[in-house]
Structures are given as structure tokens and as C-alpha cells.
Motif scaffolding. Structure first.
Motif, PDB file in Angstrom:
ATOM      1  N   ILE A 430       0.877  -1.086   0.042  1.00  0.00           N
ATOM      2  CA  ILE A 430      -0.038  -0.051  -0.051  1.00  0.00           C
ATOM      3  C   ILE A 430       1.143   1.326   0.260  1.00  0.00           C
ATOM      4  O   ILE A 430       1.740   1.641   0.681  1.00  0.00           O
ATOM      5  N   ALA A 431       0.703   2.073  -0.808  1.00  0.00           N
ATOM      6  CA  ALA A 431       1.551   3.404  -1.000  1.00  0.00           C
ATOM      7  C   ALA A 431       1.287   4.280   0.081  1.00  0.00           C
ATOM      8  O   ALA A 431       0.058   4.435   0.873  1.00  0.00           O
ATOM      9  N   PRO A 432       2.480   5.045   0.590  1.00  0.00           N
ATOM     10  CA  PRO A 432       2.356   5.950   1.692  1.00  0.00           C
ATOM     11  C   PRO A 432       1.233   7.146   1.045  1.00  0.00           C
ATOM     12  O   PRO A 432       1.055   7.451   0.102  1.00  0.00           O
ATOM     13  N   GLY A 433       0.642   7.647   2.130  1.00  0.00           N
ATOM     14  CA  GLY A 433      -0.364   8.560   1.900  1.00  0.00           C
ATOM     15  C   GLY A 433      -1.789   8.072   1.716  1.00  0.00           C
ATOM     16  O   GLY A 433      -2.646   9.015   1.770  1.00  0.00           O
ATOM     17  N   PHE A 434      -2.023   6.777   1.469  1.00  0.00           N
ATOM     18  CA  PHE A 434      -3.272   6.452   1.003  1.00  0.00           C
ATOM     19  C   PHE A 434      -4.247   6.325   2.229  1.00  0.00           C
ATOM     20  O   PHE A 434      -5.457   6.323   2.284  1.00  0.00           O
ATOM     21  N   ASP A 435      -3.594   5.732   3.404  1.00  0.00           N
ATOM     22  CA  ASP A 435      -4.349   5.431   4.455  1.00  0.00           C
ATOM     23  C   ASP A 435      -3.666   6.037   5.902  1.00  0.00           C
ATOM     24  O   ASP A 435      -2.553   5.704   6.171  1.00  0.00           O
ATOM     25  N   ALA A 436      -4.341   6.861   6.588  1.00  0.00           N
ATOM     26  CA  ALA A 436      -3.636   7.705   7.744  1.00  0.00           C
ATOM     27  C   ALA A 436      -3.310   6.830   8.814  1.00  0.00           C
ATOM     28  O   ALA A 436      -2.017   6.770   9.429  1.00  0.00           O
ATOM     29  N   ASP A 437      -4.114   5.860   9.073  1.00  0.00           N
ATOM     30  CA  ASP A 437      -3.999   5.000  10.186  1.00  0.00           C
ATOM     31  C   ASP A 437      -2.636   3.842   9.804  1.00  0.00           C
ATOM     32  O   ASP A 437      -1.738   3.612  10.474  1.00  0.00           O
ATOM     33  N   GLU A 532      -1.927  -5.902   9.297  1.00  0.00           N
ATOM     34  CA  GLU A 532      -3.386  -6.061   9.366  1.00  0.00           C
ATOM     35  C   GLU A 532      -4.277  -4.970   8.641  1.00  0.00           C
ATOM     36  O   GLU A 532      -4.893  -5.281   8.027  1.00  0.00           O
ATOM     37  N   ILE A 533      -3.685  -3.755   8.904  1.00  0.00           N
ATOM     38  CA  ILE A 533      -4.537  -2.922   7.770  1.00  0.00           C
ATOM     39  C   ILE A 533      -4.323  -3.078   6.457  1.00  0.00           C
ATOM     40  O   ILE A 533      -5.248  -2.815   5.548  1.00  0.00           O
ATOM     41  N   GLU A 534      -2.934  -3.551   6.162  1.00  0.00           N
ATOM     42  CA  GLU A 534      -2.590  -3.774   4.551  1.00  0.00           C
ATOM     43  C   GLU A 534      -3.706  -4.692   4.042  1.00  0.00           C
ATOM     44  O   GLU A 534      -4.153  -4.720   3.130  1.00  0.00           O
ATOM     45  N   LYS A 535      -3.796  -5.772   5.014  1.00  0.00           N
ATOM     46  CA  LYS A 535      -4.694  -6.887   4.586  1.00  0.00           C
ATOM     47  C   LYS A 535      -6.236  -6.464   4.440  1.00  0.00           C
ATOM     48  O   LYS A 535      -6.805  -6.862   3.613  1.00  0.00           O
ATOM     49  N   ARG A 536      -6.628  -5.482   5.258  1.00  0.00           N
ATOM     50  CA  ARG A 536      -7.662  -5.024   5.257  1.00  0.00           C
ATOM     51  C   ARG A 536      -8.246  -4.414   4.028  1.00  0.00           C
ATOM     52  O   ARG A 536      -9.347  -4.424   3.166  1.00  0.00           O
ATOM     53  N   LEU A 537      -6.974  -3.448   3.436  1.00  0.00           N
ATOM     54  CA  LEU A 537      -7.229  -2.607   2.596  1.00  0.00           C
ATOM     55  C   LEU A 537      -7.162  -3.373   1.254  1.00  0.00           C
ATOM     56  O   LEU A 537      -7.889  -3.009   0.105  1.00  0.00           O
ATOM     57  N   PHE A 538      -6.441  -4.388   1.331  1.00  0.00           N
ATOM     58  CA  PHE A 538      -6.285  -5.348   0.045  1.00  0.00           C
ATOM     59  C   PHE A 538      -7.746  -5.885  -0.017  1.00  0.00           C
ATOM     60  O   PHE A 538      -8.218  -6.152  -1.226  1.00  0.00           O
TER      61      PHE A 538
END
Length: 877
Positions: A430-437, A532-538
Motif C-alpha cells: 500500500i502506497a504511503p499517504g493512502f491511509d492515515a492509520d 493487518e491494516i494492509e490486509k484489510r485494505l487489500f
């Protein structure tokens, strides 16, 4: 003493009982392990070590295993050897299992049943070929064939009488065919002949009533009428496939397109023997190399290659369809700059269908999302490129499907880095800046010390105590430390409302805050939290992509159409092919026709191909004579291949071609046997010839070579003679009939629709020179003895054959009795062998050369030696 079964082994046996016909890949940490008979079979098939683990019923338990990270290669080997594999995964971590008790076994379950027809991974598939799973549905006297490629979503069905099953299975080449319990005996020979794996399902799986409801639920419709008028047998076949996919994919159905009802009447019919003979998609030696598909494939995308194979395997009989395809190829053929620009854009295209399928089955990864993003980007550029000039209908429709995907592209472009990793569990995509958390979790993970230092500075400013420090140990974790002299200020309001006393030592007092405790927990868990955040975004990105699967499917088909049209245009311009004229007549006129595979092979060797014409319009049958090796078989096949290429919508290797739509192609060229079924070469020949005579209609094209040569001369001549008459009088089809029975040339005088043609040769000093030129007329003989000499038969055998041939021909001219007398006078090997030649005496030149050592000669010595040899040669004359 009673032997107890360990909890883990009990779990294994319980799972194995549910999949008796499959090898169970039982996940144990970083390995998949197999036990008992599974281990014995797998170790032998995979060529890995067979060990043992524990005992069961008093005997050692055989065991083998493979690393989980490289399991796909082992899966492929097992599938290719005919095994089915049940993949059992750990459904929780060992730590989670311990929470349920120290003896608790990690929960495991089978997440997928891997079979030949249900593969989706790139490493298990040929990117340029479909991997079909087929099903045969039978309702009373009706039979239907359905097929699906779950890696691309293609789903088709066809009404198919039993007599037509073999040709259709040969066309599709499915890896696995499903049949109902009790039907396997009827269908097994057909399925095995097609090289497919047969799988049986309970009859309930093929229930057309329940199946219709399942299909409606699958495609979210109230009725299947929107997709076509399906009969009971077609619905039964489709139901069998969906039931099997639910079983093998454990309820996680692949991304399937709505079923398309195909009609056999719309396609040129080509039986299995003809496909083998013409080597359409696979050479007789096995593999793609040497086939027509290999010779004409200039596609640059996997989807385009699969579309080419489908079109080549099933040429159309519909004039409007053929014309649309030809128009697309013709427009690009006339604009080579546009063609190359299209091909350049397509080189950046990914296999969108298979990426979407993996995402739908939860087997995808970040690279599949990146493939969607990149493909949409290249499609946008291709759309702009196609804006140049007027486009024929097929390309115009394809262009329209290339646009309108900006929202998906922009989402993925903002979310993903340029080159993401293969697996979602690796993180970092996930690219920087896409999700603040996510950014904050990464900051804590990567810059924990900096965050603590910043917090320390804030506390110093709040308290005014410059000596305040934030420290860490394994007992307290992070804590705030001040000297005893400053502790009173920290313990008194208002600071005591923020700072919580934790520990007092001899010289220091230690505090914490709610904020520090939270930061400590987040720092310690930042790595796993970020993942976990990346998996959720995926998962969210995948859901967004799959919501657009219908439009993306159209995009993929449009890209394949562009690729195929551009590749065929490129091929036509590169190799000098022309657009054939296709109509509904019985014409078949070829000027300067060439065999595309043979021509390509000769071109690589720097040799020219001799082009030949063929005109079956007025006289629909040509009787072709000429010697072996003159090119008769090549000539027969090239005309059949020109018909195939013409009706698939391609240009053809000829100066001019006029083809009235061919309904069927039959080829009986070359000899083979079927020893497994007890069939001799001649029996196979007769079976295939019978199929042709029983099925060919008046729009068929038949090519036959050497009918009747596998039996006695007069028997064979009689069969060939009667076969030609039947083709002329009953089938009334277009045909090329090659033979060595020169007696048949007299049929041209008796049958209006038969003409004689021959392949030219010349004799020179006893040798035969093949000109490979087909012309009207009849060959006077077969030149078999000369060809035998070229093949390398011993000179004594060739000389003897000439003597026998002369005597037999003389006997033939003098009548039957004289011929018998000649044969009686020529018992096998009766000729006296010529005496062995006596060794010749060596010449003076040879004696002189024998004493020479070339490595020791100087330039002057060599020149002097040359003069000496010349003198010796002249003196010996």
C-alpha cells in the motif's frame, strides 16, 4: 497394552476419511505432510524421501512432506500424474490453540480440492492455453456438453449427440470431464481418447430442476432465458459443473461469466483424427512446436493466444462472422503503422482474466491488483491510438470496451506502490499517504525511537524538568524517570493528574502516563498492526475490483480481439498472405497456395517453397498421383489448412483464394495403428475412412491419401476405387484423393466430377528429382525404387529390386499367367550376390601422402609437396 492415537493423528484420520480418493496435504507449520498410503504414493510420484512417524495399529506410519513455500510445483507433478490433492490448512495459530488448553490441536480444515480441471495458479497453467473442465449431462435421449475454464471465467454449453462427442472433446481438449454415476462406462472411451481425466459425481449433481435454481442464484437472475434457450440436458451439464466447483473450491466459487449456448451448426466440424492429421494445435510428435497454431501465432498477450487457439480449433461457418473478422484483419493489414502501435501497447498488458479469477477465489495477491491497474492504463493508451482513422465494426466495438475504467484505475493507482510483492502477507504494497492509520502504524514501527524522543520533549516542556527521561526495560517497558528531587513536583497537582507513579528506587522515581502506555502498546504491535491494516485494505480493493468484473471482463475480451486482429495482420503482411473470398457457393479455387508450417520450416533453412494451385469448383474431386516424397501429403494438407484459416477469419498463404463455406473437414493422411485396442494400421485406416463416408455432406472437404495400401494389391485397389465412387456419387463433396493405384486414373473418363492431377518429377542419370509442382495429368509410375535408394537402402538391395520390378512389369504386360510364372521364377533373395570387390592397389600419390605430417610442414614445404604430388599423378596416368 492398548495403543492410543495422538490427537493430531486422530484429526488427520478424520479429515482423510472425507477425501478417500485424494492425497491429503496436511499442513504442519512450514510443511505439508502426508501419511500412510498417501505418503507412499506421493513419495514415489514426487521422487522424495519416504520416512516414518510414530506407529498405528502396531506398524510404522509412512510419512513424507514438501515445503509449503514451494508446494505448487509438487502439486503440478501430482496433478499431471493423475492424482487429486486435498489441501488442508491450519485455521488458527499454535498460540491460539494453546489458549484452548495445552493439549489442544491446531484447528485444520481442507480449503481446496485440487484437480486437473480446477487449476488457477500461473505456475500450474500454460498462460497461452485454456484449462477446461467439462461435464456431460444426459436427460433421457438428450446429451449436452458444458465446459468452463475457472482461470478465465469462460463458460459454454452445447447440445451434443453422442456421435459428436468425440470431435467436440478433441476440439476442447479438456483436462477433466465430469459424468454422472452410472454413465462412466458409456463415456469413458471417449473421454480417455481425448486425454482427459474422468470424474464421477452423484446423479443429484446433474439434476436439471435443482440445477436451474443453483445457476439462477449463481448469476443473480430469476431465469436463465436471458442467456439463451437451454434444454434440460444443457442445464444438467451446467449444474454438474457448478456442483463440482462448490465441492472443490469449498464454497468459494470462481468468477464465472454467464453461460453461452454454442451451436454445432455454426462451426466447421473437424473430428479427432483430422485434428491429429492436420496438426492444428498440436504436432503428431507431441507438443505445440510444428503445429499450425505454432506457425501462425504472433499474438503478444496470453488472452490473445487463447482466442487464437479457440478460433483455429473451431472455424466459423457464418459468413457475417467471418467477414467481420476479415474486415478487422484487413484494416490493420493496410495500416502497418497502426498495427505495430497496437502491438506495442499490448505488450504491456497483463492476463486480466486470470488475475480476476485468482482474486475472486481469494488466491490473488497485490500483483494481481497491479495487473488490473497497469492493464487499464495500457488500454487507455490503446483507446487513444485507435482513434486514428475509421475502424471496422469489430475493432470499433473493441475500442468502446477499452474506455470507462478510470475510477478503478485511479483507486488502484493511489493505493498501490509501483511494483508490489507477490503475496499479501508480505505487506509493503500500500502506497504511503493512502491511509492515515497505516502511515501512523508504519511510523511507529519504523521510527519508534523518534516517537518516544518527541514525547520526551513534550513532557520536559510540560513539567519544566530538563532531567526527565523516557527509558525502557524488560520489566516495566517504557517509563518516565526523574531524580528524587523532582519527584515531589510530579506527585503534586496538577502534574499528578497526568503522571502515574510506578516505581521508586534509591535515587530515581519512575512514572508513566495513559498516553505513554498506549504508545508503548502500539509500538510493540505496530508491525503486525500495519500488516493487518494492509490486509484489510487489500480486501477492500479486491472487493472494489470485483464489483467491476463485468466491465473488466469486456475489457479483457476487447484486448484479446485487438491482439488477434493485429497479430494476423502482422503475419499476413510479413509472409505475403492474402484475404480469401468466402461465400455460400461450392467453390474451392486456390492460386499459389502454400503450406504455412512447411514453408516456415523451409524458410528457416533458406529454401523456397513451391506454391501450387487447386480448383475443385467445376470438378470437385482431384485424383492425385505421383511418387513418394514428391509432396502429395503436403499438398493435400495445405489446402485443408487454407480452408481452416479462411473460415477462422484470417488471411491465407496463397496468391488468391475463393472458398465456398466448408461445413466439415476430413483428413485421412498418414499411417498409424492402435495396438491398445487391437487395431492394425489397416483397421485404423478403414475405421477412419468409414467415418468419412458415413458423415461427409456435400459441403465437406475431404483429403485422402493412400487408401487401401495396407492390404493386398487388388483388395486395396478395389477399396480405393469404391471409396472414390462413393465420394463422387453419394457424398458429393469436394475432395483431394492421392493414390499410387494408377489404374484409378481411368475414373476421370467415367465420372464427370473427377479430374487427374500429378506431382511432377524428372529423372536424371537414374536419379529422380522432385519438382513439387502439381499439374493436370497422371504419373506414369511411382519411382519407389529410386526413393528407396535415396533413403539409404544397400546398393545390392536396390539393384535386386530393379531386377524384380522389371520382371514383374514384363509379366504384367504379358498377362496374369505370365506374371505368375515370373513370380515363381523370382523367389525371395534368389539372385546370386555379386562377388565382393577385391582391394585396389594403392597409388604412388597415396603412398606419398601416407608419410606426410601436415603439422610439421612449412609453407614452402607444402608448396613443394604439391608439385611432387602433381608429378606423381601425371607419371601414373
Amino acid at each position: 497394552m492398548t495403543e492410543t492415537v495422538t490427537p493430531m493423528m486422530a484429526q488427520y484420520l478424520e479429515l482423510k476419511a472425507q477425501y478417500q480418493d485424494a492425497i491429503l496435504f496436511y499442513r504442519m507449520g512450514d510443511f505439508y505432510e502426508m501419511f500412510f498410503d498417501d505418503a507412499v504414493q506421493a513419495a514415489a510420484a514426487l521422487d522424495i524421501a519416504l520416512t516414518k512417524r510414530g506407529k498405528h495399529d502396531g506398524a510404522d506410519i509412512p510419512m513424507c512432506g514438501v515445503p509449503a513455500h514451494s508446494a505448487e510445483s509438487y502439486l503440478l507433478t501430482l496433478i499431471r500424474k493423475g492424482f487429486r490433492v486435498a489441501v488442508c490448512e491450519q485455521m488458527e495459530s499454535p498460540a491460539e490453540a494453546k489458549k484452548r488448553g495445552h493439549k489442544a490441536v491446531v484447528k485444520r480444515d481442507v480449503v481446496r480440492l485440487v484437480t486437473p480441471g480446477t487449476l488457477t495458479e500461473d505456475s500450474l497453467l500454460d498462460a497461452r492455453r485454456h484449462n477446461f473442465l467439462a461435464a456431460l449431462g444426459r436427460v433421457r435421449d438428450e446429451v449436452a456438453l458444458a465446459w468452463v475454464d475457472i482461470s478465465t471465467g469462460v463458460m459454454r454449453v452445447m447440445r451434443c449427440p453422442v456421435v459428436a462427442l468425440a470431435p467436440e472433446l478433441a476440439r476442447l481438449a479438456p483436462k477433466e470431464v465430469l459424468v454422472a454415476d452410472g454413465d462412466e462406462a458409456d463415456f469413458r472411451p471417449l473421454i480417455e481418447d481425448a486425454g482427459a481425466h474422468l470424474t464421477t459425481l452423484g446423479r443429484a449433481a446433474f439434476d436439471s430442476t435443482g440445477g436451474e435454481k443453483r445457476l439462477c442464484d449463481l448469476f443473480h437472475v430469476k431465469s436463465l432465458d436471458a442467456f439463451g434457450s437451454f434444454g434440460r440436458a444443457e442445464i444438467a451439464a451446467l449444474a454438474g459443473i457448478t456442483e463440482y466447483l462448490e465441492i472443490t473450491q469449498k464454497g468459494q466459487l470462481p468468477l464465472l461469466r454467464p453461460p453461452v449456448l454454442e451451436s454445432r451448426a455454426a462451426l466447421m466440424q473437424i473430428d479427432a483424427a483430422t485434428r491429429r492429421s492436420l496438426e492444428l494445435t498440436q504436432a503428431m510428435a507431441g507438443g505445440r512446436a510444428g503445429s499450425l497454431l505454432d506457425a501462425v501465432d504472433r499474438t503478444v498477450t496470453a488472452a490473445g493466444a487463447r482466442l487464437l487457439e479457440r478460433r483455429l480449433s473451431a472455424p466459423s461457418r457464418q459468413l457475417d462472422v467471418i467477414a467481420r473478422r476479415q474486415d478487422a484483419v484487413g484494416a490493420l493489414h493496410d495500416d502497418p503503422t497502426l498495427t505495430e502501435d497496437i502491438r506495442d501497447h499490448l505488450r504491456g498488458i497483463h492476463d486480466l482474466d486470470r488475475a480476476l479469477s485468482r482474486l475472486a477465489l481469494e488466491r490473488g495477491g497485490p500483483r494481481d491488483l497491479a495487473a488490473v491497474r497497469n492493464t487499464i492504463e495500457h488500454a487507455r493508451r490503446l483507446y487513444e491510438t485507435l482513434n486514428r482513422g475509421d475502424l471496422p465494426d469489430l475493432l470499433s466495438e473493441a475500442q468502446a470496451a477499452l474506455a470507462g475504467h478510470e475510477a478503478v484505475h485511479d483507486l488502484l493507482d493511489a493505493a498501490l506502490i509501483a511494483d508490489p510483492p507477490l503475496l499479501a502477507r508480505d505487506g509493503g504494497y500500500i502506497a504511503p499517504g493512502f491511509d492515515a492509520d497505516l502511515d501512523e502504524a508504519r511510523k511507529l514501527r519504523d521510527e519508534g525511537r523518534g516517537v518516544i524522543a518527541g514525547m520526551q520533549a513534550e513532557f520536559v516542556e510540560v513539567t519544566g524538568i530538563n532531567a526527565l527521561k523516557i527509558k525502557h526495560n524488560n520489566v516495566l517497558g517504557y517509563f518516565i524517570e526523574v531524580t528524587s528531587t523532582h519527584a515531589e513536583r510530579m506527585l503534586a497537582p496538577p502534574l499528578s493528574d497526568t503522571f502515574i507513579h510506578r516505581q521508586t528506587t534509591a535515587n530515581q522515581v519512575r512514572f508513566t502516563t495513559v498516553e505513554l502506555n498506549e504508545i508503548e502498546s502500539r509500538i510493540l504491535n505496530a508491525g503486525s498492526e500495519a500488516l493487518e491494516i494492509e490486509k484489510r485494505l487489500f480486501a477492500q480493493l479486491t472487493e472494489s475490483v470485483l464489483a467491476e468484473q463485468a466491465a473488466l471482463g469486456q475489457l479483457s475480451r476487447a484486448l484479446a480481439e485487438c491482439d488477434l486482429a493485429a497479430s494476423l495482420a502482422h503475419l499476413a503482411r510479413q509472409d505475403g498472405w492474402t484475404r480469401p473470398e468466402i461465400d455460400d457457393s461450392r467453390a474451392f479455387a486456390i492460386d499459389g497456395g502454400r503450406h504455412p508450417v512447411v514453408e516456415a520450416a523451409l524458410s528457416r533453412a533458406g529454401q523456397p517453397f513451391v506454391a501450387n494451385g487447386c480448383d475443385l469448383t467445376e470438378t470437385p474431386i482431384w485424383l492425385l498421383t505421383g511418387p513418394n516424397m514428391a509432396g502429395k501429403s503436403t499438398y493435400l494438407r495445405q489446402n485443408a489448412l487454407i480452408a481452416v484459416l479462411a473460415q477462422m477469419g484470417a488471411f491465407v498463404p496463397a496468391e488468391r483464394a475463393h472458398v465456398g463455406v466448408v461445413s466439415q473437414i476430413f483428413s485421412r493422411v498418414g499411417a498409424s495403428d492402435d495396438l491398445a485396442r487391437g487395431r492394425s494400421t489397416f483397421m485404423v485406416e478403414m475405421v477412419e475412412t468409414a467415418a468419412i463416408l458415413n458423415q461427409a455432406d456435400d459441403r465437406a472437404l475431404v483429403i485422402l491419401d493412400e487408401i487401401g495400401r495396407g492390404t493386398a494389391t487388388y483388395d486395396g485397389l478395389s477399396i480405393a476405387w469404391a471409396t472414390l465412387e462413393h465420394l463422387h456419387d453419394v457424398n458429393r463433396c469436394r475432395a483431394l484423393f492421392a493414390t499410387h493405384y494408377h489404374e484409378m486414373s481411368s475414373l476421370s473418363a467415367k465420372l464427370d466430377g473427377v479430374d487427374n492431377a500429378t506431382v511432377s518429377v524428372k529423372e536424371w542419370d537414374g536419379d529422380v528429382i522432385f519438382l513439387h509442382e502439381v499439374k493436370k495429368g497422371t504419373a506414369d509410375r511411382s519411382y519407389g525404387v529410386q526413393v528407396a535408394r535415396l533413403a539409404g537402402l544397400p546398393p545390392a538391395v536396390v539393384a535386386r529390386a530393379k531386377v524384380v520390378l522389371d520382371a514383374l512389369e514384363k509379366g504384367e504386360r504379358e498377362g496374369g499367367a505370365a506374371r505368375k510364372a515370373v513370380i515363381d521364377d523370382l523367389p525371395l533373395f534368389a539372385a546370386t550376390p555379386p562377388p565382393a570387390p577385391s582391394p585396389a592397389k594403392r597409388s604412388a600419390v597415396e603412398d606419398r601422402l601416407r608419410d606426410i605430417h601436415p603439422d610439421e610442414l612449412t609453407a614452402r614445404d607444402a608448396l613443394n609437396l604439391l608439385y611432387d604430388l602433381k608429378d606423381l599423378a601425371q607419371s601414373s596416368d
